[in-house]
Design a protein around this motif. Sequence first.
Motif, short mmCIF file in Angstrom:
data_model
loop_
_atom_site.label_atom_id
_atom_site.label_comp_id
_atom_site.label_asym_id
_atom_site.label_seq_id
_atom_site.Cartn_x
_atom_site.Cartn_y
_atom_site.Cartn_z
N ALA A 1 -17.30 -2.43 -0.51
CA ALA A 1 -16.39 -1.68 -1.39
C ALA A 1 -17.17 -0.78 -2.34
O ALA A 1 -16.79 0.36 -2.55
N LEU A 2 -18.27 -1.27 -2.88
CA LEU A 2 -19.09 -0.46 -3.77
C LEU A 2 -19.67 0.74 -3.04
O LEU A 2 -19.69 1.84 -3.57
N PRO B 1 0.82 -1.22 0.00
CA PRO B 1 0.00 0.00 0.00
C PRO B 1 0.85 1.26 0.00
O PRO B 1 1.93 1.30 0.58
N ILE B 2 0.36 2.28 -0.68
CA ILE B 2 0.99 3.60 -0.72
C ILE B 2 0.08 4.55 0.02
O ILE B 2 -1.13 4.58 -0.24
N GLU B 3 0.63 5.31 0.94
CA GLU B 3 -0.20 6.22 1.72
C GLU B 3 -0.95 7.19 0.80
O GLU B 3 -0.38 7.69 -0.17
N PRO B 4 -2.22 7.48 1.13
CA PRO B 4 -3.02 8.38 0.30
C PRO B 4 -2.35 9.73 0.03
O PRO B 4 -2.45 10.26 -1.07
N ALA B 5 -1.64 10.28 1.00
CA ALA B 5 -0.96 11.57 0.79
C ALA B 5 0.09 11.46 -0.32
O ALA B 5 0.25 12.38 -1.11
N TRP C 1 -10.61 -1.61 4.95
CA TRP C 1 -11.65 -0.57 4.86
C TRP C 1 -11.16 0.80 5.31
O TRP C 1 -11.52 1.81 4.71
N GLY C 2 -10.34 0.85 6.32
CA GLY C 2 -9.80 2.14 6.77
C GLY C 2 -8.97 2.80 5.68
O GLY C 2 -9.06 4.01 5.45
N TYR C 3 -8.16 2.00 4.99
CA TYR C 3 -7.34 2.52 3.89
C TYR C 3 -8.24 3.06 2.78
O TYR C 3 -8.02 4.16 2.27
N LEU C 4 -9.26 2.30 2.41
CA LEU C 4 -10.18 2.75 1.35
C LEU C 4 -10.92 4.02 1.75
O LEU C 4 -11.13 4.90 0.92
N GLU C 5 -11.30 4.12 3.02
CA GLU C 5 -11.97 5.34 3.49
C GLU C 5 -11.02 6.54 3.43
O GLU C 5 -11.43 7.63 3.02
N ARG C 6 -9.76 6.35 3.81
CA ARG C 6 -8.77 7.45 3.72
C ARG C 6 -8.54 7.86 2.27
O ARG C 6 -8.43 9.05 1.97
#
Length: 94
Positions: free
Chosen positions: A88-89, A32-36, A58-63
């Motif tokens: 996810a949808l 994973p690559i941080e959203p920032a 889910w936390g990653y997808l929400e971020r």
Amino acid sequence: MLAVIEEDSALAAALSPVAEASGWRLRISSDPIEPAKLLKMKLNALLLGLETLGEEPWGYLERLGRTLPDLGILVCAERSTVARRVRALRLGVR
């Protein structure tokens, strides 16, 4: 630019010539690559292997949704239940 976050190297390798032939620059990561950091990459789209994110993606997808609300994200869920697919949808519905 298209980013691919996927632990399956065969999928990433198969995508590479297709993306390049279509004129897309490709960035592949098995972690994973941080959203920032994704924000700084000025992405057009993201292909994401759900299993790459570990036990609780889910936390990653929400971020991602908060940091990059206009980014097109395609989630690949290899070992998925209907509940995981629906969740996810729903994260993508704005």
